[in-house]
Design a protein around this motif. Structure first.
Motif, PDB file in Angstrom:
ATOM      1  N   PRO A  40     -12.167  -0.464   1.702  1.00  0.00           N
ATOM      2  CA  PRO A  40     -11.182   0.012   2.686  1.00  0.00           C
ATOM      3  C   PRO A  40     -10.552  -1.193   3.375  1.00  0.00           C
ATOM      4  CG  PRO A  40     -13.432   0.449   3.437  1.00  0.00           C
ATOM      5  CD  PRO A  40     -13.537  -0.074   2.046  1.00  0.00           C
ATOM      6  N   THR A  41      -9.238  -1.270   3.327  1.00  0.00           N
ATOM      7  CA  THR A  41      -8.525  -2.466   3.769  1.00  0.00           C
ATOM      8  C   THR A  41      -7.703  -2.158   5.010  1.00  0.00           C
ATOM      9  OG1 THR A  41      -8.387  -3.152   1.448  1.00  0.00           O
ATOM     10  CG2 THR A  41      -6.994  -4.323   3.034  1.00  0.00           C
ATOM     11  N   LEU A  42      -8.107  -2.737   6.128  1.00  0.00           N
ATOM     12  CA  LEU A  42      -7.385  -2.539   7.391  1.00  0.00           C
ATOM     13  C   LEU A  42      -6.559  -3.787   7.677  1.00  0.00           C
ATOM     14  CD1 LEU A  42     -10.040  -0.583   9.487  1.00  0.00           C
ATOM     15  CD2 LEU A  42      -8.381   0.254   7.816  1.00  0.00           C
TER      16      LEU A  42
ATOM     17  N   PHE B 229       0.876  -1.176   0.000  1.00  0.00           N
ATOM     18  CA  PHE B 229       0.000   0.000   0.000  1.00  0.00           C
ATOM     19  C   PHE B 229       0.910   1.223   0.000  1.00  0.00           C
ATOM     20  CE2 PHE B 229      -3.109  -3.121   1.369  1.00  0.00           C
ATOM     21  CZ  PHE B 229      -4.256  -2.698   0.709  1.00  0.00           C
ATOM     22  N   LEU B 230       1.080   1.804  -1.169  1.00  0.00           N
ATOM     23  CA  LEU B 230       2.128   2.808  -1.337  1.00  0.00           C
ATOM     24  C   LEU B 230       1.601   4.234  -1.285  1.00  0.00           C
ATOM     25  CD1 LEU B 230       2.143   4.122  -4.486  1.00  0.00           C
ATOM     26  CD2 LEU B 230       2.704   1.751  -5.013  1.00  0.00           C
TER      27      LEU B 230
ATOM     28  N   GLY C  58      -1.636  -1.450  -3.742  1.00  0.00           N
ATOM     29  CA  GLY C  58      -2.874  -0.848  -3.259  1.00  0.00           C
ATOM     30  C   GLY C  58      -2.669   0.639  -3.012  1.00  0.00           C
ATOM     31  N   ASN C  59      -3.751   1.373  -2.889  1.00  0.00           N
ATOM     32  CA  ASN C  59      -3.718   2.834  -2.745  1.00  0.00           C
ATOM     33  C   ASN C  59      -3.730   3.217  -1.270  1.00  0.00           C
ATOM     34  OD1 ASN C  59      -4.143   5.630  -2.928  1.00  0.00           O
ATOM     35  ND2 ASN C  59      -5.486   5.422  -4.708  1.00  0.00           N
ATOM     36  N   HIS C  60      -2.685   3.927  -0.839  1.00  0.00           N
ATOM     37  CA  HIS C  60      -2.570   4.390   0.555  1.00  0.00           C
ATOM     38  C   HIS C  60      -2.609   5.919   0.622  1.00  0.00           C
ATOM     39  CE1 HIS C  60      -1.829   3.831   4.752  1.00  0.00           C
ATOM     40  NE2 HIS C  60      -0.539   4.099   4.756  1.00  0.00           N
ATOM     41  N   THR C  61      -3.128   6.545  -0.428  1.00  0.00           N
ATOM     42  CA  THR C  61      -3.161   7.993  -0.656  1.00  0.00           C
ATOM     43  C   THR C  61      -1.803   8.482  -1.140  1.00  0.00           C
ATOM     44  OG1 THR C  61      -2.540   8.840   1.558  1.00  0.00           O
ATOM     45  CG2 THR C  61      -4.883   8.305   1.160  1.00  0.00           C
ATOM     46  N   TRP C  62      -1.773   9.691  -1.683  1.00  0.00           N
ATOM     47  CA  TRP C  62      -0.536  10.252  -2.219  1.00  0.00           C
ATOM     48  C   TRP C  62       0.452  10.603  -1.113  1.00  0.00           C
ATOM     49  CZ3 TRP C  62       2.351  10.583  -6.328  1.00  0.00           C
ATOM     50  CH2 TRP C  62       3.342  11.566  -6.407  1.00  0.00           C
ATOM     51  N   SER C  63      -0.005  11.288  -0.048  1.00  0.00           N
ATOM     52  CA  SER C  63       0.958  11.822   0.936  1.00  0.00           C
ATOM     53  C   SER C  63       0.615  11.503   2.381  1.00  0.00           C
ATOM     54  CB  SER C  63       1.096  13.339   0.757  1.00  0.00           C
ATOM     55  OG  SER C  63      -0.141  13.991   1.031  1.00  0.00           O
TER      56      SER C  63
ATOM     57  N   ARG D 110      -6.073   1.704   1.573  1.00  0.00           N
ATOM     58  CA  ARG D 110      -5.852   1.676   3.024  1.00  0.00           C
ATOM     59  C   ARG D 110      -5.811   3.114   3.524  1.00  0.00           C
ATOM     60  NH1 ARG D 110      -1.776  -2.484   5.065  1.00  0.00           N
ATOM     61  NH2 ARG D 110      -3.716  -3.665   5.343  1.00  0.00           N
ATOM     62  N   PRO D 111      -6.819   3.550   4.286  1.00  0.00           N
ATOM     63  CA  PRO D 111      -6.802   4.913   4.818  1.00  0.00           C
ATOM     64  C   PRO D 111      -5.677   5.071   5.818  1.00  0.00           C
ATOM     65  CG  PRO D 111      -8.621   3.653   5.768  1.00  0.00           C
ATOM     66  CD  PRO D 111      -8.020   2.794   4.706  1.00  0.00           C
TER      67      PRO D 111
END
Length: 277
Positions: free
Chosen positions: A207-209, A117-118, A144-149, A185-186
């Motif tokens: 949403p993956t915890l 999750f990058l 997976g998507n962990h947001t940009w920043s 992943r938030p």
């Protein structure tokens, strides 16, 4: 002191890892991380510990893809389906280019399957693109998507939520040629109905915890990482780790030993779940 002695002394000094304090929140939420401003990480050198991690015999392969199941509807994903001996090791962020490179080598050398999750803001994801891309193409490592920043999405505007997820989505597609949806992943595991609605509108419906953690979002001792792996490397677990600090790269052999001793099948999320419709 001779050259050989000096080299031995330097090697010994390089293996010393500072211990860290740990709070209960350290594994409940992944901690804030920041890039190493102004520091270009040195290329990773061969690691005798990593070389020793190459398994004999090989790790068990993932289940046959015919056994994949539908994604659960609604809510969050924090555990794998309650059957079989699968475990998902999911690793976040990417602050350290060296740690990302060593995790890639770990996966390539041992056959361990991973989900990264990058956060695209970190240069590690472009530094290591050529090494990582073949493992992404083969499906051994999923992105997976962990947001940009890495902001707390529950404390920013709706437009910022959208921008963080969309910008990272575009980065993954443009850099690695894959679609990270539907898994996101938030950061810190924090989410609410607004986050879910904005994410779903972008195709990120899951949403993956996690259900266990290596507790390595901050610098901790190698022994503690192995202790957490011993506790949480069990069937059906989604385990959280981080691509930020070097101690975990010194215990790859022990992690593989636990996986092999328990006959676990490491899987990506795509190994277990059918594509979202």
């Amino acid at each position: 002191m001779g050259d050989v002695s000096r080299r031995r002394l330097l090697l010994l000094a390089a293996t010393v890892v500072a211990g860290g304090t740990l709070t209960a929140a350290d594994w409940i939420y992944d901690r804030p991380v920041r890039p190493f401003a102004g520091i270009s990480p040195a290329p990773p050198s061969p690691s005798p510990v990593l070389a020793a991690a190459t398994p004999t015999p090989a790790l068990l392969p993932p289940p046959d893809r015919s056994q994949r199941v539908r994604l659960p509807g609604g809510g969050v994903l924090s555990q794998l389906p309650a059957h079989g001996n699968t475990m998902a090791l999911t690793v976040d962020d990417g602050v350290s280019s060296e740690v990302v490179a060593l995790y890639i080598r770990f996966s390539r050398d041992t056959g361990v399957r991973l989900t990264f999750f990058l956060n695209g803001v970190y240069r590690s994801w472009t530094d290591n693109r050529d090494q990582l891309r073949p493992l992404v193409d083969s499906g051994q490592i999923q992105l997976g998507n962990h947001t940009w920043s890495h902001p707390d999405l529950t404390k920013v505007s709706t437009s910022t939520i959208r921008d963080e997820l969309a910008r990272n989505d575009h980065f993954v597609k443009n850099t690695y040629g894959v679609d990270a949806a539907p898994y996101f992943r938030p950061p810190y595991g924090r989410h609410n109905s607004t986050v879910a609605a904005v994410a779903a509108d972008l195709g990120y419906t899951v949403p993956t915890l996690w259900s266990g953690s290596l507790a390595d979002s901050t610098v901790i001792t190698e022994d503690y990482i192995v202790k957490m792996a011993d506790q949480y490397f069990t069937p059906q677990m989604i385990v959280l780790g981080h691509l930020n600090h070097l101690p975990v790269t010194h215990v790859y052999g022990q992690l593989v030993d636990i996986i092999r001793a328990r006959s676990l099948r490491t899987v990506t999320l795509n190994d277990v779940f059918l594509p979202a419709r």
